[in-house]
Each structure stands twice: as C-alpha cells, then as structure tokens.
Motif scaffolding. Structure first.
Motif, short mmCIF file in Angstrom:
data_model
loop_
_atom_site.label_atom_id
_atom_site.label_comp_id
_atom_site.label_asym_id
_atom_site.label_seq_id
_atom_site.Cartn_x
_atom_site.Cartn_y
_atom_site.Cartn_z
N MET A 1 0.83 -1.19 0.00
CA MET A 1 0.00 0.00 0.00
C MET A 1 0.87 1.25 0.00
O MET A 1 1.88 1.30 0.68
CB MET A 1 -0.91 0.02 1.24
N SER A 2 0.47 2.27 -0.74
CA SER A 2 1.29 3.47 -0.85
C SER A 2 0.85 4.57 0.09
O SER A 2 1.57 5.55 0.28
CB SER A 2 1.24 3.99 -2.29
N ALA A 3 -0.35 4.46 0.70
CA ALA A 3 -0.87 5.53 1.54
C ALA A 3 -0.08 5.61 2.84
O ALA A 3 0.30 4.59 3.41
CB ALA A 3 -2.35 5.32 1.83
N GLY A 4 0.12 6.82 3.34
CA GLY A 4 0.80 7.01 4.61
C GLY A 4 2.31 6.88 4.50
O GLY A 4 2.86 6.56 3.46
N TRP A 5 2.96 7.13 5.62
CA TRP A 5 4.41 7.04 5.66
C TRP A 5 4.83 5.58 5.84
O TRP A 5 4.24 4.87 6.65
CB TRP A 5 4.95 7.86 6.83
N PRO A 6 5.84 5.12 5.13
CA PRO A 6 6.31 3.75 5.33
C PRO A 6 6.94 3.60 6.70
O PRO A 6 7.48 4.56 7.26
CB PRO A 6 7.35 3.57 4.21
N ARG A 7 6.87 2.40 7.25
CA ARG A 7 7.43 2.15 8.57
C ARG A 7 8.90 1.77 8.46
O ARG A 7 9.27 0.94 7.65
CB ARG A 7 6.66 1.04 9.27
N GLY A 8 9.68 2.39 9.32
CA GLY A 8 11.10 2.05 9.38
C GLY A 8 11.56 2.13 10.82
O GLY A 8 11.34 3.15 11.49
N ARG A 9 12.16 1.06 11.33
CA ARG A 9 12.60 1.01 12.72
C ARG A 9 14.12 1.07 12.81
O ARG A 9 14.83 0.59 11.91
CB ARG A 9 12.11 -0.28 13.39
N ALA A 10 14.60 1.65 13.89
CA ALA A 10 16.04 1.71 14.14
C ALA A 10 16.62 0.31 14.08
O ALA A 10 16.04 -0.63 14.64
CB ALA A 10 16.32 2.36 15.49
N GLY A 11 17.73 0.17 13.39
CA GLY A 11 18.38 -1.13 13.25
C GLY A 11 18.03 -1.85 11.97
O GLY A 11 18.71 -2.80 11.61
N GLN A 12 16.98 -1.42 11.29
CA GLN A 12 16.62 -2.04 10.02
C GLN A 12 17.52 -1.54 8.90
O GLN A 12 17.97 -0.39 8.90
CB GLN A 12 15.16 -1.73 9.67
N ALA A 13 17.74 -2.40 7.92
CA ALA A 13 18.45 -2.04 6.69
C ALA A 13 17.39 -1.91 5.59
O ALA A 13 16.73 -2.89 5.26
CB ALA A 13 19.48 -3.10 6.33
N ILE A 14 17.24 -0.69 5.06
CA ILE A 14 16.19 -0.43 4.09
C ILE A 14 16.79 0.12 2.80
O ILE A 14 17.50 1.14 2.81
CB ILE A 14 15.14 0.56 4.64
N GLY A 15 16.49 -0.54 1.69
CA GLY A 15 16.95 -0.08 0.39
C GLY A 15 15.98 0.94 -0.18
O GLY A 15 14.77 0.82 0.01
N LEU A 16 16.51 1.93 -0.87
CA LEU A 16 15.71 2.97 -1.50
C LEU A 16 15.91 2.88 -3.01
O LEU A 16 17.02 3.07 -3.51
CB LEU A 16 16.14 4.36 -1.02
N LEU A 17 14.83 2.56 -3.73
CA LEU A 17 14.89 2.52 -5.19
C LEU A 17 13.98 3.62 -5.72
O LEU A 17 12.76 3.50 -5.67
CB LEU A 17 14.44 1.15 -5.70
N GLY A 18 14.58 4.69 -6.18
CA GLY A 18 13.82 5.83 -6.66
C GLY A 18 13.72 5.83 -8.17
O GLY A 18 14.52 5.21 -8.87
N GLY A 19 12.71 6.53 -8.67
CA GLY A 19 12.57 6.64 -10.11
C GLY A 19 11.16 7.03 -10.49
O GLY A 19 10.26 7.10 -9.66
N SER A 20 10.96 7.23 -11.78
CA SER A 20 9.63 7.60 -12.25
C SER A 20 8.70 6.38 -12.33
O SER A 20 7.49 6.52 -12.29
CB SER A 20 9.71 8.29 -13.61
N PHE A 21 9.29 5.18 -12.47
CA PHE A 21 8.49 3.95 -12.59
C PHE A 21 7.39 4.17 -13.63
O PHE A 21 6.20 4.03 -13.35
CB PHE A 21 7.89 3.54 -11.25
N ASP A 22 7.81 4.51 -14.84
CA ASP A 22 6.88 4.92 -15.90
C ASP A 22 6.98 4.03 -17.14
O ASP A 22 7.39 4.51 -18.21
CB ASP A 22 7.17 6.39 -16.25
N PRO A 23 6.59 2.75 -17.03
CA PRO A 23 5.97 2.07 -15.89
C PRO A 23 6.96 1.18 -15.14
O PRO A 23 8.06 0.91 -15.60
CB PRO A 23 4.91 1.20 -16.57
#
Length: 201
Positions: free
Chosen positions: A1-23
């Motif tokens: 789900m895209s609504a709201g802020w994503p959850r991220g907790r201290a100690g987690q390793a989270i990858g960020l994949l940015g882009g236009s995703f078109d499509p």
C-alpha cells in the motif's frame, strides 16, 4: 500500500529505489529481489517520484504509476510509496537528507542501475548522496564498462566494496558502494512505452 508514511525502525536495513516507474516492470523487481538477497535488506521502498529533473518528458499521472508499481511489487518486503511527493523534495540529495532525519537509526542503502552511476555526477549535490548513504549499483546490459569508468566511480574508487563483501554494505559507513554484476533483462520503461504497452497520459 502506498498511503501514509512507510514504517522504518532503528536497526533495520532499508533499500531505496527511486525513479519515475513509468511504468514499473520486471527489471525493477529483479534489482529489488537481488538487493534484498545480496545486501541483506529488511525492506526496499520503491519511491515513485513526481518527476525527474533531468528529463523533459512528463511522466504518466502519479496515481497510475503507483497502481502499476503495486501490481508488479508483489513481495512482503517491498513497499511502494509516494514519499518524495509527501516530503516535497525535488532532488535525491534532499530526499535522503529528510529521510535520515525522519528515520533515525535506520540504515538506508541507495539502489540504482549502473546507467545512473554513469550520470550521477550530473545530479544535484551528488557528492552529498554518496557521502550520506551506502550505494548498491546493479549492472545493466551495455553499462558495465561505462559505469566503472564514470566520474563518480573514479572519485570514490577507494570507497568501493568487493562483491564478496556485499552483505555488509548496509552497515558500512558512507561513502561506500558495491557494484553487483548481474545477467539482467534488457527490459526498460522506455522500451515498454515505445512498444505501445504503456500509453502516455
């Protein structure tokens, strides 16, 4: 789900994949699943951007791109998000700065294809990006040599981790980056649009 802020907790390793995703397509999924495995990531956030400052072409409407991304990203560790629109940031460096402040203790890793490493020096405050979060770079067909010879790769040559150390990337102190050489599909958003499978507008 895209609504709201994503959850991220201290100690987690989270990858960020940015882009236009078109499509969004199977290539995005391949990078993401490999990143989760290679870099031992707890989550990957797909950050669907309002627009790319380096591109003159306007992308499809945000809601449509997010809906398509959610259809593709069928994995419990992937979260599709409009976080850049929520933050009101235009450039990656701004987004990363805001995320690291909003999610203290989270180990973020910036994920991108080797084609983006080639042009990274054209990004706004690109050195700030490299100096703030580790980067996982994935080879795409035809981009391997150009990526290794790129300005960013040359400037930060001493910060490159060997592939055998990839699992430690998320816990590494920036600047740190790892180039993962993969046999990947040549599918691209550009090719999908050109084929008429993703009509404009």
């Amino acid at each position: 789900m895209s609504a709201g802020w994503p959850r991220g907790r201290a100690g987690q390793a989270i990858g960020l994949l940015g882009g236009s995703f078109d499509p969004a397509h199977e290539g995005h999924m391949a990078i993401t699943l490999e990143a989760i495995r290679r870099f031992r990531l707890d989550r990957v956030w797909w950050m669907v951007s309002p627009g790319n400052p380096l591109k003159t072409r306007r992308p499809a409407p945000m809601a449509r791109r997010i809906a398509q991304a959610e259809r593709v990203a069928l994995h419990p560790k992937i979260r599709v998000t409009d976080i850049e629109a929520r933050l009101g940031t235009r450039y990656t460096a701004q987004t990363i700065a805001r995320l690291t402040a909003r999610y203290p203790g989270v180990d973020f890793v910036w994920l991108m294809g080797a084609d983006n490493l080639v042009q990274l020096h054209r990004w706004q405050d690109w050195r700030q990006i490299v100096d703030t979060v580790p980067m996982g770079v994935f080879a795409r067909p035809g981009d391997r040599l150009a990526a290794r010879l790129s300005r960013a790769a040359r400037v930060y040559r001493g910060a490159q981790l060997p592939m055998r150390a990839a699992e430690g990337l998320a816990r590494a102190r920036a600047p740190a980056w790892c180039f993962v050489n993969l046999p990947m599909s040549a599918v691209s958003s550009t090719a999908i649009r050109a084929g008429g499978d993703w009509p404009a507008g």
